[in-house]
Design an enzyme around this catalytic site. Structure first.
Site, PDB file in Angstrom:
ATOM      1  N   ASP A   1      36.649   4.050 -20.558  1.00  0.00           N
ATOM      2  CA  ASP A   1      37.945   3.390 -20.726  1.00  0.00           C
ATOM      3  C   ASP A   1      37.811   2.106 -21.538  1.00  0.00           C
ATOM      4  O   ASP A   1      38.388   1.081 -21.192  1.00  0.00           O
ATOM      5  CB  ASP A   1      38.578   3.104 -19.367  1.00  0.00           C
ATOM      6  CG  ASP A   1      40.090   2.886 -19.471  1.00  0.00           C
ATOM      7  OD1 ASP A   1      40.686   3.303 -20.495  1.00  0.00           O
ATOM      8  OD2 ASP A   1      40.681   2.292 -18.552  1.00  0.00           O
TER       9      ASP A   1
ATOM     10  N   GLY B   1      47.806  -3.596 -11.139  1.00  0.00           N
ATOM     11  CA  GLY B   1      48.068  -2.337 -11.816  1.00  0.00           C
ATOM     12  C   GLY B   1      48.518  -1.284 -10.847  1.00  0.00           C
ATOM     13  O   GLY B   1      48.874  -1.576  -9.700  1.00  0.00           O
ATOM     14  N   GLY B   2      48.489  -0.027 -11.285  1.00  0.00           N
ATOM     15  CA  GLY B   2      48.987   1.058 -10.464  1.00  0.00           C
ATOM     16  C   GLY B   2      48.152   1.310  -9.223  1.00  0.00           C
ATOM     17  O   GLY B   2      48.656   1.756  -8.208  1.00  0.00           O
ATOM     18  N   MET B   3      46.834   1.054  -9.297  1.00  0.00           N
ATOM     19  CA  MET B   3      45.959   1.380  -8.179  1.00  0.00           C
ATOM     20  C   MET B   3      45.289   0.167  -7.552  1.00  0.00           C
ATOM     21  O   MET B   3      44.619   0.296  -6.533  1.00  0.00           O
ATOM     22  CB  MET B   3      44.877   2.366  -8.635  1.00  0.00           C
ATOM     23  CG  MET B   3      45.388   3.746  -8.968  1.00  0.00           C
ATOM     24  SD  MET B   3      44.074   4.834  -9.555  1.00  0.00           S
ATOM     25  CE  MET B   3      42.960   4.825  -8.150  1.00  0.00           C
TER      26      MET B   3
ATOM     27  N   GLY C   1      46.075 -10.321 -11.540  1.00  0.00           N
ATOM     28  CA  GLY C   1      46.656  -9.163 -12.201  1.00  0.00           C
ATOM     29  C   GLY C   1      46.867  -8.037 -11.212  1.00  0.00           C
ATOM     30  O   GLY C   1      46.261  -8.007 -10.138  1.00  0.00           O
TER      31      GLY C   1
ATOM     32  N   VAL D   1      43.922  -7.789  -8.551  1.00  0.00           N
ATOM     33  CA  VAL D   1      42.775  -8.676  -8.667  1.00  0.00           C
ATOM     34  C   VAL D   1      43.230 -10.098  -8.364  1.00  0.00           C
ATOM     35  O   VAL D   1      44.230 -10.567  -8.926  1.00  0.00           O
ATOM     36  CB  VAL D   1      42.134  -8.611 -10.072  1.00  0.00           C
ATOM     37  CG1 VAL D   1      40.936  -9.547 -10.150  1.00  0.00           C
ATOM     38  CG2 VAL D   1      41.719  -7.192 -10.412  1.00  0.00           C
TER      39      VAL D   1
END
Length: 329
Positions: free
Chosen positions: A215, A93-95, A91, A98
């Site tokens: 979160d 994401g923005g930061m 996966g 993985v």
């Protein structure tokens, strides 16, 4: 009574901090103005911090600062630390990204490798992200619970930061919800998962100082093939500091994060995680994604008549706008 400047509701209590109808902090500017796009993933809100999400393209002037990393993601077969061989990308994401890796020092045992992507608009943002990543490592290495992933290593290589942790097979609650033919999940199954979530949250909150996850949402809860819950992504978790009046940064996911997590009117506490748990259960039981209407929750039994009154009352109490009206733990 206090008037909400956003929705016009004029029956708020004089002591209320948030509008009872729309959740807008009273006596302050709107959390999101009409010309501000509401983020759909992690958000970070501060006066001197660029708001970004995973769909945000690089800013036009990003190339003027050498900290913007345009290198390609790791490829299958790449080896880090002469030990961790990349199997696949799990996966991104923005930061961060993985990967699934094989540990050549442990006869091919598989781990999840989390990588902090060096894609920031300025040195201050980079330093902040690295500190956040290190904080995640610091928190995770001290935790031992069956509903948390095990951390086994952390290192820096090629200017990037990495975290090696238990590889968890299964599906997220978000994925299970999307696959549900009815658009929502059965109450008995959701309550069984929520019991595990309550157990791991109680474990985190019982630390000294308490660990606040900040979160909790369906995308951050994995369900293994054996039905075990795993709470993932501690990227915005923090240690509760009773000497601080407010959090320095507002982080979380719109719709699941409570008002105090963004408004600056107080710091996140264990009751902030209770709100996120309630929002998560609401989503799973109704199929009504709270990201579409932050702070506003239709009574559960209006959306799903099969939900018991007891469960509906518990969810309603968990998502109260005033932290003092929620469950304490």
């Amino acid at each position: 009574m206090r008037l909400c400047e956003k929705c016009g509701f004029d029956a708020n209590r004089d002591t209320a901090s948030f509008c009872a109808r729309c959740g807008q902090p009273l006596g302050s500017a709107p959390l999101f103005s009409e010309d501000t796009a509401v983020p759909t993933s992690h958000v970070q809100v501060a006066q001197d911090t660029t708001r970004m999400n995973k769909h945000t393209p690089p800013p036009a002037d990003a190339a003027t600062w050498s900290g913007w990393d345009n290198r390609a993601p790791l490829s299958t077969g790449d080896v880090l630390q002469d030990r961790y061989r990349i199997v696949s990308l799990l996966g991104k994401g923005g930061m961060g990204a993985v990967y699934l890796v094989e540990d050549t020092a442990l006869y091919g045992k598989q781990w999840a490798l989390k990588e902090l992507l060096e894609r920031f608009t300025n040195p201050a943002e980079r330093a902040e992200a690295i500190e956040q990543f290190r904080r995640e490592v610091q928190i995770l290495v001290g935790l031992r619970h069956p509903n948390l992933p095990q951390v086994v290593n952390a290192f820096e290589a090629g200017g990037r930061h990495y975290l090696v942790m238990e590889y968890i097979e299964g599906q997220t609650l978000e994925e299970l919800l999307k696959a549900a033919p009815t658009g929502h999940l059965p109450e008995d199954q959701v309550l069984a998962w929520s019991a595990q979530l309550c157990d791991v949250l109680d474990y985190l909150h019982s630390h000294d100082p308490p660990v606040i996850f900040r979160d909790l949402k369906p995308a951050n809860v994995m369900i293994t093939p054996q039905g075990q819950v795993k709470l993932i992504d501690f990227g915005v978790a923090r240690l509760f500091d009773p000497n601080k009046g407010t959090d320095t940064l507002r982080m979380g996911t719109v719709g699941y994060a409570p008002p105090e997590q963004y408004s600056g009117q107080g710091q996140t506490t264990v009751r902030s995680d209770i709100y996120a748990l309630g929002a998560t259960l609401y989503d799973l039981l109704s199929g009504d994604n709270p990201e579409a209407h932050p702070f506003v929750f239709t009574p559960l039994r209006r959306l799903n008549r099969q939900i018991s009154a007891r469960t509906a009352r518990a969810v309603s109490k968990a998502v109260q706008l005033d932290p003092g009206d929620r469950f304490p733990s």
